[in-house]
Design an enzyme around this catalytic site. Sequence first.
Site, PDB file in Angstrom:
ATOM      1  CB  CYS A  93      -0.951   0.006   1.193  1.00 45.33           C
ATOM      2  SG  CYS A  93      -0.114   0.176   2.764  1.00 45.33           S
ATOM      3  CB  CYS A 133       4.751  -0.235   1.432  1.00 45.98           C
ATOM      4  SG  CYS A 133       3.742  -1.433   2.248  1.00 45.98           S
ATOM      5  CG  ASP A 174      -6.850 -29.841 -11.876  1.00 46.41           C
ATOM      6  OD1 ASP A 174      -6.970 -31.062 -11.903  1.00 46.41           O
ATOM      7  OD2 ASP A 174      -5.893 -29.248 -11.362  1.00 46.41           O
ATOM      8  CG  ASP A 204      -2.522 -26.912 -10.906  1.00 44.06           C
ATOM      9  OD1 ASP A 204      -2.730 -27.478 -11.983  1.00 44.06           O
ATOM     10  OD2 ASP A 204      -2.021 -27.453  -9.931  1.00 44.06           O
ATOM     11  CG  ASP A 222      -4.801 -29.468 -15.230  1.00 40.32           C
ATOM     12  OD1 ASP A 222      -4.895 -30.698 -15.236  1.00 40.32           O
ATOM     13  OD2 ASP A 222      -5.035 -28.762 -14.249  1.00 40.32           O
TER      14      ASP A 222
END
Lengths: 811, 60
Positions: A103, A106, A513, A706, A710
């Site tokens: 943010c 920081c 998946d 992921d 796949d």
Amino acid sequence: MTDNCFHCGLPVSETVDFPVRYRDKTEATCCAGCQAVAQTIIDSGLSEYYAHRTQGARQAEALPTDILQQIRLYDSEELQKSFVHQREENSREAALILEGITCAACVWLNEQHIRQLPGVLSVDINYTSHRARVCWDNTRIKLSQILEAVSAIGYRAHPYDAERQEALAQKQRKQAISRLWAAGLSMMQVMMYAVPVYLAPDGDIDPDFLWLLHWASLILTLPVMLYSAVPFYQNTWRDLKTGRVGMDTPVTIGIFTAFFASLWALINKIPHGVYFDSVSMFVFLLLGGRYLEGIARRKAGEATESLVKLIPAFAHRAANWPDSRATEEATVTMLNPGDVILVKPGETIPGDGVVLDGNSAANEALISGESRPIGKTTGDTVIAGSVNTSSPLYIQISQTGQQTRLAGIVRLLDKALAEKPRLAVAADRFASWFVALLLLAAAGSYIAWHFIDPARALWIMVAVLVVSCPCALSLATPAALTAATGHLAGLGLLTTRGHALETLARVGDVVFDKTGTLTHGDMRLREQMQLGQLTEAQSLAIAAALEQASEHPLAQAIRLAAAALPCPASTRLDSIAGKGVQGEVDGETWRLGSPEFINQWLTVPMTLPANWHADCTLVVLANRQAAQAAFAIGDTVRADAADMVQQLQQRGINVHLLSGDGASAVQSLADSLGIADWHARATPEDKLAFVGQLQQEGKRVLMVGDGINDAPVLARADVSLAMGGGTDVARASGDMVLMGDQLALIPQALALSKKALGIIRQNLWWAAGYNLLALPLAISGHLTPWLASLGMAASSLIVVSNALRLVKRKS
Amino acid sequence: MESLYLLIPLSIVLAFVIAVVFWWATRSGQFDDMEGPAHRILMDDDRPAEDKAAKASDEH
């Protein structure tokens, strides 16, 4: 005392005590790292950070010594050549990437902290790109000290080669802004001269002033003709060379005709023939549309940057191989083919090469799509970007930098990003027909009017060219797609291929998946059962102590669960492959491993309840007397999965679950999420066949996976979405990438894509209707060029503002 | 009305001056970060100055 860590916001266990003093109060932190960081921040007078921040910081870790050693390498002159810019004799400037910024507070904290260092001349952090430009006096402070100071407050800074990577993009962007500014300024000013001429009745303005206004318009239009419109000329020239008629051809012809006809009218003092305002307005509106499109492209491009960061900056080089195994720290850019390096477990392999010594496994998910680590032994090849998982490897480097296979993949991704959406391609093709017809119509009406009324022929041709320019048509699709893509990117869903958004709108079936998608995909401790006298925390701490040195997924799960506990010291650790580990904690011998492994050791065998977490891996902790605790370690469902599935079903979308896992695990997940159609033990071929079957039934399929195991089915589906959180590398395989793994974004994305498609349709209908109405009017001589350009502008503005409805509104 | 002979050239000059200012602004990076300054103004800090003053007085 608070329940959550004062610095990072993670839960604080009751057994630890790392206090800090903040504004006369004692606050608790979760670990020594966070305590040190919080103390540094408060001590340097920057405690304001805690008042301003809107999001918790990352958990801070103490810097290991070898990283400190690596940071010091950045002081070498030779290395600094590539990213440090020498300004004056002692002042130097470098671009850094800051990791961990969440943010605005920081940014403020880092700026203040770096600025306080003696010897730092200036620092400037870009909020949007998280890049810092630091300027320092090399006689008073070293670069490594600045980097160390940044890590002292819990962030990581990496040097960033701005010169090479960004300079070009930056230059193009600045040029685009300058061109837009010039055209906009010229448009406003020229319009100011034109409005009185249009509004005043004929003869009301003294002819001398009239021509003065026209001459002023000419001067202000020149920058537009000579500077702003140059990209259109370049594109037209490129199109002409390849023998095509492109989008920019009529634009160039329109600009040229309108400008030179106006010039001719000005010199020959022909009243009502000066239309410089049309020229600059036209150029400005077109440039504006292109600029917006460029912004979205750049947003999407940032995804590739994280892939480039996969390659580590440093390596341990064994310079005297094979005489000595001693290593020294070296930067990856200094490595040459033939060098031998040591890659420790858990580290990323920096270049392509061959294993000289060692027995380990590497995770090559990026290239082969295989999620399980692949065994590596002497003579095997390894690939840059893969992770060494279990034990040290000595590797001889064969390729580094741009020659590696990873670099090739990055180039592929770049290419995919540059691809145009299918809809936009179709619109372009349609537009080029339109352009050809338009040029014919313009020429035709000139010839026709030449016979009817030669004095008006030129102006009618200009009106035809200007009124119907296909900008509404060519702007309609990109503007809507850009706005929607930008909106999604802001939410955390990156679109890496052009066609994704439009296909998403037509999706009727979603296939998920299981592992890594609906579940977290890594091992977590699900439940712990006490079998002896110890408390839960005690046995967990002992288990974590035994697994201290192991990189095994089960060990990581136990260490993660015990992260907040003080870990007792363990000695004589001995791991027995495939079974477990044995070691001494506080002088007592312990074993942690599979139930069979424990029972071989115990005099009285223990038994576990028959159905206790059937879909998990069970690990038992025991000492010589008896078993003390059992741990069920397995995958956990993502918190937002059930809600997301329900939302999709409410939209009338069929949800399917495909997994390579056993039936019991898949069924329990499907039941808990309410998915009726599930398939267990699916091989990659089965998955392909399943998606192919759906497609044959005429359905459009969204595959969510992921991205690692796949890859083929993600490629087969109409549109695919890869999870981006766990493995950065997965991003290469999806049409879209879900950053931060927030499943809740999927229904949102579907809704938005539908809306975008609707808006594109509206825009195209509008553009078609407008052209059908305006063209005949212009050809029949009912439109003057200035009315034509006003009509064109209004039409473009309507299209753009319609598309802007898709832009995310700031709350 | 004769003033237009002065005003119109003047407006052209003005437009070019503005263009140069914008050109300079883009060149010097005024448009590089469109969000940061908006946040930064809220975090205008006067505390470090106080702290420094406090430290200075401690040393005496």
